[in-house]
Design an enzyme around this catalytic site. Sequence first.
Site, short mmCIF file in Angstrom:
data_model
loop_
_atom_site.label_atom_id
_atom_site.label_comp_id
_atom_site.label_asym_id
_atom_site.label_seq_id
_atom_site.Cartn_x
_atom_site.Cartn_y
_atom_site.Cartn_z
N TYR A 19 -12.50 -2.91 -3.11
CA TYR A 19 -13.08 -2.94 -1.76
C TYR A 19 -14.61 -2.84 -1.82
O TYR A 19 -15.22 -2.15 -1.01
CB TYR A 19 -12.51 -1.78 -0.93
CG TYR A 19 -11.10 -2.01 -0.42
CD1 TYR A 19 -10.71 -3.21 0.17
CD2 TYR A 19 -10.15 -0.99 -0.49
CE1 TYR A 19 -9.42 -3.41 0.65
CE2 TYR A 19 -8.85 -1.17 0.00
CZ TYR A 19 -8.50 -2.39 0.57
OH TYR A 19 -7.22 -2.58 1.06
N GLU B 76 -9.82 -10.47 -7.53
CA GLU B 76 -8.89 -9.33 -7.45
C GLU B 76 -7.82 -9.39 -8.54
O GLU B 76 -7.45 -8.36 -9.10
CB GLU B 76 -8.24 -9.30 -6.06
CG GLU B 76 -9.23 -8.92 -4.96
CD GLU B 76 -8.68 -9.09 -3.55
OE1 GLU B 76 -7.48 -9.42 -3.41
OE2 GLU B 76 -9.44 -8.90 -2.59
N ASN C 27 -1.77 -0.10 7.38
CA ASN C 27 -1.28 -1.46 7.64
C ASN C 27 -0.44 -2.06 6.51
O ASN C 27 -0.30 -3.27 6.38
CB ASN C 27 -2.42 -2.39 8.08
CG ASN C 27 -3.50 -2.51 7.05
OD1 ASN C 27 -3.40 -1.93 5.96
ND2 ASN C 27 -4.55 -3.26 7.34
N HIS D 130 -1.70 -5.45 1.42
CA HIS D 130 -2.97 -6.15 1.18
C HIS D 130 -2.67 -7.58 0.77
O HIS D 130 -1.71 -7.84 0.04
CB HIS D 130 -3.75 -5.47 0.05
CG HIS D 130 -4.88 -6.32 -0.45
ND1 HIS D 130 -6.11 -6.39 0.20
CD2 HIS D 130 -4.98 -7.18 -1.50
CE1 HIS D 130 -6.89 -7.24 -0.44
NE2 HIS D 130 -6.23 -7.73 -1.47
N LYS E 32 0.84 -1.20 0.00
CA LYS E 32 0.00 0.00 0.00
C LYS E 32 0.88 1.26 0.00
O LYS E 32 2.10 1.17 0.20
CB LYS E 32 -0.93 -0.05 1.22
CG LYS E 32 -1.91 -1.22 1.18
CD LYS E 32 -2.80 -1.21 2.42
CE LYS E 32 -3.85 -2.30 2.39
NZ LYS E 32 -4.73 -2.28 3.58
#
Length: 194
Positions: free
Chosen positions: A93, A170, A156, A159, A53
């Site tokens: 998402y 995805e 975080n 992914h 990310k």
Amino acid sequence: MLLQRVLFLPLVTQWNRHATQNLIPRFPAVRLTGFRSNSSLPGAKEQTLIAVKPDGVQRRLVGQIIRRFEQKGFKLVGLKMLQVSEELLSQHYCQLTRKPFYPSLVKYMTSGPVVVMVWEGQDVVQSSRLMVGPTNPAAAPAGTVRGDFSLHVSRNVVHASDSLEGAQREIQLWFQGKDLVKWDCWDQTLTCEE
Ligand code: IDP
Ligand code: MG
């Protein structure tokens, strides 16, 4: 020395199994209780989507994250860096768009480039969730990517697809078939039974 190994190794193996099962309670224990499988069984040629990310890219963690997956024995079959659009993110998402934190998630995920990868190998979906750790880094054990490199759920670092179906969806969203490379690892028979 031999006696020590005979006595100690089963204990360590047993502890590891319990530790791993506790990490992801939603996976049935039977999937994690030590077995040898071969490529004719489901899971042998799985693929999953891993993304570093924007915070991970900005903090120059891309190399360290790739290293962990290479070290484990998984095969990199797709890799690209891009600035994510809000449109792509809302599809990625799609289950979270109504969550109160969704606007800040969009801001975070579009704040800079991401590095998206497809990794292949035996049980790679489940294994990579274990390697990445729980969503909230505060609950992520040391040794996991989130446990080692992050503090808060809003940053975080990485992914990882959470299921085989999710991974397939995805991968199709982020990559065109032609962008995934079919290649043979020379050491394939050293990391997995044919
Ligand atoms: P996952 O990334 O571990 O699969 P999901 O529940 O799918 O977790 O959530 C996707 C992402 O949304 C998380 O990785 C995190 O970046 C963000 N997120 C989840 N819950 C929260 C929250 O409570 N506050 C802020 N961001 C969150
Ligand atoms: Mg998720």
